[in-house]
Design an enzyme around this catalytic site. Sequence first.
Site, PDB file in Angstrom:
ATOM      1  N   HIS A 107       0.849  -1.196   0.000  1.00  0.00           N
ATOM      2  CA  HIS A 107       0.000   0.000   0.000  1.00  0.00           C
ATOM      3  C   HIS A 107       0.886   1.248   0.000  1.00  0.00           C
ATOM      4  CE1 HIS A 107      -2.799   3.092   1.376  1.00  0.00           C
ATOM      5  NE2 HIS A 107      -3.734   2.324   0.845  1.00  0.00           N
ATOM      6  N   GLU A 179      -3.430   2.064  -7.513  1.00  0.00           N
ATOM      7  CA  GLU A 179      -3.801   3.229  -6.711  1.00  0.00           C
ATOM      8  C   GLU A 179      -2.791   4.340  -6.953  1.00  0.00           C
ATOM      9  OE1 GLU A 179      -6.283   2.269  -3.053  1.00  0.00           O
ATOM     10  OE2 GLU A 179      -4.210   1.925  -2.487  1.00  0.00           O
TER      11      GLU A 179
END
Length: 274
Positions: A107, A179
Amino acid sequence: MQRLARDNRPLHFGTNFKMHQTPEETARFLAELAPRVDRVPDRVRLFVIPPFTSLPAAIAAREHSGLTSRVWIGAQNVHWAGEGAYTGEISVRMLTSIGVDFVLLGHAERRGHFGETDEALAKKVPAALDAGLRVLLCVGETAEEKAFGVGPETVIRQLKIALHTVGADALSRLLIGYEPVWSIGAGGTPARPEDVMETVVPLRRALGEQFGEAGGSVPILYGGSVAPENCGDFVTLEEIDGLFVGRAAWQVEGFERVLEAALAARGEASGYRD
Ligand code: PEP
């Protein structure tokens, strides 16, 4: 590389709680989600990624609510070693022993705030996959990388390093989360569909170059400031197989609202409008 027709591919949808929600709050979220899941088409795979301390409560609440086959529970990180002198870390076996289904790796917040490197991910991803966990591997370029025109090559580099030793036999457990770093969180700017396509088309090609036909089956999810108003822009893109949502889905009402809007944009019967 052949891809199944969109209507024959699962749609993945879920949320990462980040450093939010106690065990009690997480259990309440799942209990409130349960009656709404009946209205979600079977083809939709739901997931929730709570903090480590909430994982046992999430798994118990999922079972208690009859959601075990419908909602994957994921962890936000894992160490690559089986065990050892790694204070503060959690091993793959610790996750599988309590019934965790998958792990989020790479992430942007772990890369940006905690120095997570591509080299570390090259060890974490195979360690998790080899133990039978599913992996949601996040890739994404920063605003600077995008401004310099190296967004696609940045995410391909991240992908290739993290998957360097991964074999095609493990691909059925792999998901990719695209992302863009500049789109995530309260200060983020939602991406435009053309930003997403500019990156996911080369990303898909890179999966094909590494894994051949099997690369076509790896789901690519979009994440970054997804909301009911813009989720249709992403889920209607041919290469996108799901949504990875943060703030907008931390409460069950928001989770349901984004999912409902995404299904409506895809022209799917959700049962929500009955
Ligand atoms: C994220 O941080 O992965 C994320 C998608 O957050 P948000 O939706 O809040 O931008």
